[in-house]
Design an enzyme around this catalytic site. Structure first.
Site, PDB file in Angstrom:
ATOM      1  N   CYS A 109      -6.539   6.177 -12.538  1.00 53.07           N
ATOM      2  CA  CYS A 109      -5.848   5.255 -11.618  1.00 53.07           C
ATOM      3  C   CYS A 109      -4.408   5.166 -12.099  1.00 53.07           C
ATOM      4  O   CYS A 109      -4.026   4.229 -12.798  1.00 53.07           O
ATOM      5  CB  CYS A 109      -6.517   3.889 -11.621  1.00 53.07           C
ATOM      6  SG  CYS A 109      -8.278   3.919 -11.198  1.00 53.07           S
TER       7      CYS A 109
ATOM      8  N   PRO B 179       1.937   3.329 -11.058  1.00 48.95           N
ATOM      9  CA  PRO B 179       3.084   4.161 -10.653  1.00 48.95           C
ATOM     10  C   PRO B 179       3.472   5.250 -11.655  1.00 48.95           C
ATOM     11  O   PRO B 179       4.475   5.914 -11.469  1.00 48.95           O
ATOM     12  CB  PRO B 179       4.207   3.133 -10.511  1.00 48.95           C
ATOM     13  CG  PRO B 179       3.866   2.086 -11.522  1.00 48.95           C
ATOM     14  CD  PRO B 179       2.367   2.008 -11.562  1.00 48.95           C
ATOM     15  N   GLY B 180       2.714   5.397 -12.739  1.00 45.66           N
ATOM     16  CA  GLY B 180       2.943   6.536 -13.621  1.00 45.66           C
ATOM     17  C   GLY B 180       3.458   6.222 -15.009  1.00 45.66           C
ATOM     18  O   GLY B 180       3.718   7.141 -15.785  1.00 45.66           O
TER      19      GLY B 180
ATOM     20  N   ASP C 106      -4.531   8.876  -7.847  1.00 45.97           N
ATOM     21  CA  ASP C 106      -4.450   7.530  -7.288  1.00 45.97           C
ATOM     22  C   ASP C 106      -5.103   7.545  -5.917  1.00 45.97           C
ATOM     23  O   ASP C 106      -5.113   8.576  -5.233  1.00 45.97           O
ATOM     24  CB  ASP C 106      -3.008   7.036  -7.178  1.00 45.97           C
ATOM     25  CG  ASP C 106      -2.969   5.524  -6.947  1.00 45.97           C
ATOM     26  OD1 ASP C 106      -2.992   4.781  -7.950  1.00 45.97           O
ATOM     27  OD2 ASP C 106      -2.963   5.090  -5.778  1.00 45.97           O
TER      28      ASP C 106
ATOM     29  N   ASP D 155     -10.097   9.392  -4.515  1.00 43.30           N
ATOM     30  CA  ASP D 155     -10.887   8.231  -4.916  1.00 43.30           C
ATOM     31  C   ASP D 155     -11.580   8.630  -6.220  1.00 43.30           C
ATOM     32  O   ASP D 155     -12.445   9.509  -6.228  1.00 43.30           O
ATOM     33  CB  ASP D 155     -11.920   7.903  -3.836  1.00 43.30           C
ATOM     34  CG  ASP D 155     -12.731   6.664  -4.165  1.00 43.30           C
ATOM     35  OD1 ASP D 155     -12.805   6.281  -5.357  1.00 43.30           O
ATOM     36  OD2 ASP D 155     -13.331   6.076  -3.229  1.00 43.30           O
TER      37      ASP D 155
ATOM     38  N   CYS E   6      -4.892  -5.320 -16.685  1.00 45.55           N
ATOM     39  CA  CYS E   6      -3.808  -6.284 -16.895  1.00 45.55           C
ATOM     40  C   CYS E   6      -4.269  -7.672 -16.455  1.00 45.55           C
ATOM     41  O   CYS E   6      -3.564  -8.390 -15.762  1.00 45.55           O
ATOM     42  CB  CYS E   6      -2.533  -5.858 -16.171  1.00 45.55           C
ATOM     43  SG  CYS E   6      -2.728  -5.640 -14.387  1.00 45.55           S
TER      44      CYS E   6
END
Length: 448
Positions: A259, A262-263, A283, A310, A382
């Site tokens: 996942c 943004p990298g 992603d 997915d 997070c």
């Protein structure tokens, strides 16, 4: 941009975020790029938007006595009052009379005389009567909710999980500004060279204790600096840097980042591999996968292959035991990043935590066969919720007897974290008030 236009812009953003579920950090970034705001204007716009969102419930408590029927207020009027009261209570450099005047002018332009009279009346009352004390609130959980603008359900949940003292620490820390930290692309420039170059342009940076590539920006704006624009430094919270640091990587490893957008973590993995090996990044959304590609190109990393998929269905794409290392930075409630994304706490419901856990469980089970025997999987989120963190790991281990927590992960932590109170048999939980970072959870599992 005039101050009047700036406040109109703030109002539009707050209404979109508060009523339509827009993401504060995304919309703010778009607005600043669109109008090419100066550093000063950008800082004020950010302060008004984030400050209003962070303190929404406390502001609502202040204005409530002066509005007979708040439910009938148009959304933009409500947000105009919120942002105006925020400026009056928290921004000392902006005079109350200027805030009231500009707010009334905005309400005249957007509404009618009745609305402008209401706005003027409410703001004059707040100015006249000052801050309403929360001592009258007898329920300690409701009081903490109002004082720190965290929904009551969330305060109750954290108190149940962690007790009152730790919950108070989380809630009050979430009202504070999150320090900016960056990761240096050390294949192109050393950390000390980057710090020296930044200092020459008035940007003060301290070495992070979390990662040998990390810098903590204590003064100056990094986003306009050439090092950032050229991809020599990347904005990344210190706690997030631990994910790649904990993967026990060796150049040449085949790594899956399930996942990845943004990298930030993806590119950190490639750097830890000295850009040797292959980092396969996915992603769920094509647009976000493209962000990872763009990030890799900017940082000049060639070992990253990013695509849309997915990750629950990667067994149809890759053979079993294809990867030496897997990172699952799982979709989560985001309750550890409320300082940078305060809108999350108003948009989330308790049920979301349980719905997300279903996805987390499914991802772990689906990715497990792709890991080689003896390979290692880092699971991170997070959030600060036990159900998504220790709970997800415990459930996975109960169902997958060929996996265990790699207890040696503690040895790979920075020295100051090795005896952290957040370490359990299932991983490491960081709370935002401990080290002035995002709230973050990570663990390392090994396949027997």
């Amino acid at each position: 941009m005039t101050k009047y236009q700036l406040r109109e812009s703030a109002l539009e953003l707050l209404t979109r975020i508060g009523e339509q579920g827009g993401y504060s950090h995304v919309l703010l970034d778009q607005e600043m790029r669109k109008h090419r705001l100066s550093q000063k204007d950008g800082a004020l716009l950010t302060e008004i938007v984030y400050g209003t969102l962070q303190n929404k419930l406390k502001i609502d408590y202040q204005i409530h006595p002066y509005i007979t029927n708040q439910k009938k207020l148009k959304p933009w009027v409500k947000w105009l009052l919120y942002m105006s009261v925020y400026q009056m209570l928290y921004l000392e450099r902006v005079p109350d009379h200027a805030v009231i005047h500009e707010s009334v002018e905005i309400s005249k332009r957007k509404g009618h005389k009745g609305i402008s009279s209401l706005v003027n009346g409410v703001l004059r009352n707040v100015q006249r009567n000052g801050v309403k004390d929360t001592e009258a609130i007898t329920d300690p959980l409701e009081k903490l909710s109002i004082e720190t603008s965290h929904p009551v359900w969330l305060v109750k949940r954290w108190v149940r999980l962690y007790g009152m003292d730790l919950t108070r620490g989380i809630c009050f820390q979430n009202l504070k500004h999150l320090p900016m930290s960056v990761r240096v692309q050390t294949l192109r420039i050393s950390r000390s060279e980057a710090a020296t170059e930044l200092k020459s342009r008035g940007i003060v940076a301290e070495e992070s204790l979390f990662s040998s590539q990390g810098l903590l920006i204590t003064e100056g704006r990094i986003l306009n600096d050439p090092l950032f624009k050229k991809g020599l430094v990347t904005v990344q919270d210190q706690s997030s840097m631990l994910a790649a640091e904990m993967m026990d990587l060796t150049p040449g490893d085949a790594v899956l980042d399930a996942c990845s957008a943004p990298g930030g973590k993806t590119t950190h993995i490639a750097e830890k591999l000295s850009d040797r090996g292959e980092v396969t990044a996915y992603d769920l959304h094509k647009k976000k996968a493209n962000l990872v590609k763009e990030k890799a190109e900017l940082l000049q990393l060639s070992s990253i292959k990013a695509d849309q998929a997915d990750s629950r269905k990667l067994g149809q794409v890759h053979q079993e035991e294809s990867f030496d290392r897997i990172l699952l930075d799982a979709p989560c409630s985001g309750l550890g990043v409320l300082r940078g994304k305060p809108d999350i706490k108003y948009h989330k419901k308790e049920q979301d935590i349980y719905d997300l856990r279903t996805i987390q469980d499914s991802l772990l089970v689906s990715l497990a066969p792709l890991l080689k025997k003896g390979g290692k999987l880092v699971y991170s989120t997070c959030t600060v919720d036990q159900h998504e963190n220790e709970g997800a790991v415990k459930e996975f281990l109960n169902q997958n007897k060929d996996f265990t927590v790699d207890s040696s992960f503690v040895e790979d932590l920075p020295d100051f974290l090795k005896d952290s109170t957040g370490i359990s048999e299932y991983g490491l939980q960081l709370f935002p008030q401990q080290w002035d970072t995002d709230g973050f959870f990570l663990t390392r599992l090994v396949k027997r």
